[in-house]
Design a protein around this motif. Structure first.
Motif, mmCIF file in Angstrom:
data_model
loop_
_atom_site.group_PDB
_atom_site.id
_atom_site.type_symbol
_atom_site.label_atom_id
_atom_site.label_comp_id
_atom_site.label_asym_id
_atom_site.label_seq_id
_atom_site.Cartn_x
_atom_site.Cartn_y
_atom_site.Cartn_z
ATOM 1 N N ASN A 1 15.149 -22.570 -14.085
ATOM 2 C CA ASN A 1 15.232 -23.946 -14.574
ATOM 3 C C ASN A 1 16.416 -24.060 -15.525
ATOM 4 O O ASN A 1 16.396 -23.511 -16.625
ATOM 5 C CB ASN A 1 13.940 -24.330 -15.297
ATOM 6 C CG ASN A 1 12.743 -24.333 -14.368
ATOM 7 O OD1 ASN A 1 12.798 -24.882 -13.272
ATOM 8 N ND2 ASN A 1 11.661 -23.712 -14.789
ATOM 9 N N VAL A 2 17.434 -24.764 -15.114
ATOM 10 C CA VAL A 2 18.667 -24.869 -15.884
ATOM 11 C C VAL A 2 18.513 -25.909 -16.986
ATOM 12 O O VAL A 2 17.941 -26.987 -16.769
ATOM 13 C CB VAL A 2 19.847 -25.226 -14.962
ATOM 14 C CG1 VAL A 2 21.117 -25.476 -15.770
ATOM 15 C CG2 VAL A 2 20.075 -24.116 -13.945
ATOM 16 N N THR A 3 19.023 -25.593 -18.175
ATOM 17 C CA THR A 3 19.071 -26.535 -19.294
ATOM 18 C C THR A 3 20.512 -26.650 -19.772
ATOM 19 O O THR A 3 21.409 -25.959 -19.275
ATOM 20 C CB THR A 3 18.177 -26.066 -20.459
ATOM 21 O OG1 THR A 3 18.781 -24.907 -21.072
ATOM 22 C CG2 THR A 3 16.778 -25.710 -19.974
ATOM 23 N N SER A 4 20.729 -27.498 -20.775
ATOM 24 C CA SER A 4 22.082 -27.678 -21.303
ATOM 25 C C SER A 4 22.600 -26.420 -21.983
ATOM 26 O O SER A 4 23.805 -26.283 -22.209
ATOM 27 C CB SER A 4 22.107 -28.848 -22.299
ATOM 28 O OG SER A 4 21.198 -28.604 -23.367
ATOM 29 N N THR B 1 23.455 -20.346 -19.447
ATOM 30 C CA THR B 1 24.703 -19.698 -19.060
ATOM 31 C C THR B 1 24.449 -18.842 -17.825
ATOM 32 O O THR B 1 23.296 -18.571 -17.467
ATOM 33 C CB THR B 1 25.242 -18.792 -20.182
ATOM 34 O OG1 THR B 1 24.312 -17.709 -20.398
ATOM 35 C CG2 THR B 1 25.414 -19.574 -21.482
ATOM 36 N N LEU B 2 25.520 -18.403 -17.195
ATOM 37 C CA LEU B 2 25.376 -17.565 -16.010
ATOM 38 C C LEU B 2 24.570 -16.316 -16.322
ATOM 39 O O LEU B 2 23.717 -15.893 -15.537
ATOM 40 C CB LEU B 2 26.761 -17.193 -15.474
ATOM 41 C CG LEU B 2 26.768 -16.237 -14.281
ATOM 42 C CD1 LEU B 2 26.108 -16.871 -13.076
ATOM 43 C CD2 LEU B 2 28.197 -15.801 -13.947
ATOM 44 N N ARG B 3 24.827 -15.729 -17.483
ATOM 45 C CA ARG B 3 24.132 -14.493 -17.820
ATOM 46 C C ARG B 3 22.619 -14.702 -17.920
ATOM 47 O O ARG B 3 21.843 -13.807 -17.585
ATOM 48 C CB ARG B 3 24.670 -13.930 -19.131
ATOM 49 C CG ARG B 3 23.963 -12.666 -19.566
ATOM 50 C CD ARG B 3 24.787 -11.833 -20.484
ATOM 51 N NE ARG B 3 23.984 -10.821 -21.149
ATOM 52 C CZ ARG B 3 24.472 -9.801 -21.820
ATOM 53 N NH1 ARG B 3 25.774 -9.654 -21.936
ATOM 54 N NH2 ARG B 3 23.679 -8.925 -22.402
ATOM 55 N N ASP B 4 22.178 -15.879 -18.350
ATOM 56 C CA ASP B 4 20.743 -16.158 -18.406
ATOM 57 C C ASP B 4 20.103 -15.984 -17.029
ATOM 58 O O ASP B 4 18.968 -15.519 -16.910
ATOM 59 C CB ASP B 4 20.479 -17.576 -18.903
ATOM 60 C CG ASP B 4 20.925 -17.779 -20.341
ATOM 61 O OD1 ASP B 4 20.868 -16.812 -21.114
ATOM 62 O OD2 ASP B 4 21.331 -18.912 -20.676
ATOM 63 N N ASP C 1 22.816 -29.763 -12.546
ATOM 64 C CA ASP C 1 23.701 -30.716 -13.214
ATOM 65 C C ASP C 1 23.382 -30.877 -14.695
ATOM 66 O O ASP C 1 24.139 -31.504 -15.433
ATOM 67 C CB ASP C 1 23.669 -32.084 -12.524
ATOM 68 C CG ASP C 1 22.269 -32.589 -12.256
ATOM 69 O OD1 ASP C 1 21.322 -31.793 -12.381
ATOM 70 O OD2 ASP C 1 22.120 -33.766 -11.910
ATOM 71 N N LYS C 2 22.276 -30.292 -15.175
ATOM 72 C CA LYS C 2 21.982 -30.315 -16.601
ATOM 73 C C LYS C 2 22.722 -29.219 -17.361
ATOM 74 O O LYS C 2 22.744 -29.212 -18.592
ATOM 75 C CB LYS C 2 20.478 -30.139 -16.840
ATOM 76 C CG LYS C 2 19.654 -31.373 -16.513
ATOM 77 C CD LYS C 2 18.214 -31.171 -16.940
ATOM 78 C CE LYS C 2 17.400 -32.448 -16.730
ATOM 79 N NZ LYS C 2 15.985 -32.254 -17.145
ATOM 80 N N ASP D 1 25.858 -26.414 -18.474
ATOM 81 C CA ASP D 1 27.202 -26.501 -19.026
ATOM 82 C C ASP D 1 28.203 -26.831 -17.917
ATOM 83 O O ASP D 1 28.004 -26.494 -16.745
ATOM 84 C CB ASP D 1 27.557 -25.154 -19.683
ATOM 85 C CG ASP D 1 28.917 -25.186 -20.337
ATOM 86 O OD1 ASP D 1 29.895 -24.807 -19.661
ATOM 87 O OD2 ASP D 1 28.994 -25.578 -21.515
ATOM 88 N N LEU D 2 29.299 -27.491 -18.289
ATOM 89 C CA LEU D 2 30.293 -27.890 -17.298
ATOM 90 C C LEU D 2 30.866 -26.705 -16.536
ATOM 91 O O LEU D 2 31.301 -26.840 -15.384
ATOM 92 C CB LEU D 2 31.434 -28.655 -17.986
ATOM 93 C CG LEU D 2 31.089 -30.051 -18.515
ATOM 94 C CD1 LEU D 2 32.265 -30.634 -19.281
ATOM 95 C CD2 LEU D 2 30.696 -30.983 -17.365
ATOM 96 N N ASP D 3 30.905 -25.529 -17.163
ATOM 97 C CA ASP D 3 31.475 -24.354 -16.516
ATOM 98 C C ASP D 3 30.480 -23.632 -15.604
ATOM 99 O O ASP D 3 30.887 -22.741 -14.846
ATOM 100 C CB ASP D 3 31.977 -23.357 -17.571
ATOM 101 C CG ASP D 3 33.167 -23.890 -18.361
ATOM 102 O OD1 ASP D 3 33.932 -24.687 -17.781
ATOM 103 O OD2 ASP D 3 33.318 -23.526 -19.532
ATOM 104 N N LEU D 4 29.200 -23.980 -15.667
ATOM 105 C CA LEU D 4 28.197 -23.224 -14.923
ATOM 106 C C LEU D 4 28.435 -23.247 -13.412
ATOM 107 O O LEU D 4 28.340 -22.187 -12.769
ATOM 108 C CB LEU D 4 26.798 -23.733 -15.257
ATOM 109 C CG LEU D 4 25.642 -22.978 -14.593
ATOM 110 C CD1 LEU D 4 25.681 -21.499 -14.955
ATOM 111 C CD2 LEU D 4 24.298 -23.589 -14.979
ATOM 112 N N PRO D 5 28.738 -24.402 -12.779
ATOM 113 C CA PRO D 5 28.968 -24.368 -11.329
ATOM 114 C C PRO D 5 30.082 -23.407 -10.921
ATOM 115 O O PRO D 5 29.934 -22.661 -9.947
ATOM 116 C CB PRO D 5 29.324 -25.821 -10.990
ATOM 117 C CG PRO D 5 28.643 -26.619 -12.043
ATOM 118 C CD PRO D 5 28.758 -25.799 -13.287
ATOM 119 N N ASN D 6 31.183 -23.405 -11.654
ATOM 120 C CA ASN D 6 32.276 -22.489 -11.316
ATOM 121 C C ASN D 6 31.889 -21.041 -11.575
ATOM 122 O O ASN D 6 32.285 -20.140 -10.822
ATOM 123 C CB ASN D 6 33.536 -22.849 -12.106
ATOM 124 C CG ASN D 6 34.305 -23.993 -11.476
ATOM 125 O OD1 ASN D 6 34.253 -24.193 -10.259
ATOM 126 N ND2 ASN D 6 35.009 -24.757 -12.287
#
Length: 336
Positions: free
Chosen positions: A105-108, A111-114, A170-171, A173-178
């Motif tokens: 479950n992604v939050t604001s 991070t990728l490491r999570d 989409d919740k 960080d902006l860098d998460l998709p990349n």
């Protein structure tokens, strides 16, 4: 000739995955040695059998799930609340017998490491001091202080793919998709602490995210064998980079309409009085013309108004409206 449907959307468990051909050369992975895919105690059922069994896929959904399976690509699913975005992976896992769904479950703050793994250096230092009176060697005892996340577990070298749900990306960080792009493209990642400790500890037994025990990690590097069936859900709150989108199969779920809603109600609440369902469904559809509502609100209203304890309620339609408030701010509602 059409492709063989690996996922059929029937909610009847089968071994159709055995018919899946080899991946495209650019999506072939060779992590190993292979691990067996865990299976629920009840057999090839997802953790939430009800959630999986009540999902009703459209023909387009079935086709694009199969496209993702054939191409070994993530499936990016968008759509309004209640359209079944997060139920889809449970249905696929149940039908294909792929074991428990791994959910992130992604939050604001994610991070990728999570998603990959968690490491607690303070607990390791404390344990080393307790055991020896001083900090241990760089590779000592790492196993006990590392735990793989859902994404990290899904990328272990399982012989059959795991199912991974990355919910509401989409919740993040902006860098998460990349950041996700590179891991999902390569099907691998490194655990920095284990890479550094490899000379002293070539192999670690690391806890997995599903609580099913430990998995071997050699040299601190993890690479998949069967690419996980990965579903990323989005509420379309922002746009994604083009590089990310072109590496996904994109499915847009629409709002279910009359007959589809009836099918969903029957799956969740079998045996409910047909006249009552029809009455509350009309209220739901009328209110949805004025503002945003989710399918689970309809289910709540039908369940509540069908209770025998409420037989003295004079106006079931008014009660149903009260438990179906609009989801968007600023929409007027004269029920309250």
């Amino acid at each position: 000739m059409p492709l063989t449907r690996i996922y059929r959307g029937t909610d009847e468990p089968h071994h159709g995955l055995d018919a899946l051909p080899a991946p495209p050369p650019w999506r072939s992975f060779d992590g190993g040695p292979p691990l067996s895919t865990p299976v629920d105690e009840e057999g090839c059922a997802a953790p939430s059998a009800h959630r999986a069994g009540t999902f009703r896929p459209t023909p387009e959904t079935v086709e694009l799930v199969n496209a993702a399976l054939y191409l070994r690509r993530p499936l990016l699913v968008t759509g309004p609340p209640g359209s079944g975005k997060s139920s889809l992976p449970y249905a696929v896992a149940r039908e294909l017998g792929l074991g428990p769904v791994l959910r992130w479950n992604v939050t604001s703050r994610s991070t990728l490491r999570d998603g990959l793994y968690q490491y607690d250096p303070l607990s390791r230092l404390y344990a080393a001091n307790q055991a020896t009176g001083q900090a241990g060697s760089p590779g000592a005892g790492l196993d006990e202080h590392l735990r793989l996340g859902p994404l990290g577990t899904a990328l272990l070298p399982y012989a059959r793919p795991r199912v991974l749900l990355i919910d509401e990306i989409d919740k993040g960080d902006l860098d998460l998709p990349n950041d996700l792009l590179h891991v999902l493209e390569d099907g691998q990642y490194e655990i920095d602490e284990l890479v550094r400790a490899a000379p002293q500890q070539p192999e670690a037994q690391v806890l997995t995210a599903d609580g099913r025990g430990r998995a071997p990690v050699r040299g601190g590097r993890v690479r998949c064998r069967a690419f996980p069936f990965t579903v990323l859900t989005s509420n379309a709150e922002r746009e994604f980079p083009a590089a990310f989108l072109r590496r996904c199969v994109v499915l847009e779920l629409r709002r279910p309409e009359g007959s589809e809603l009836e099918s969903i109600v029957k799956a969740h609440l079998p045996g409910t009085d047909a006249e009552l369902v029809d009455e509350i469904l009309r209220v739901f559809l009328a209110r949805r013309e004025e503002g945003e509502l989710a399918t689970d609100q309809l289910l709540n209203a039908i369940y509540l108004t069908s209770r025998p304890e409420l037989t003295d309620v004079a106006d079931r339609a008014a009660l149903a409206a009260q438990v179906m408030p609009y989801l968007s701010r600023g929409q007027e509602d004269d029920v309250f």
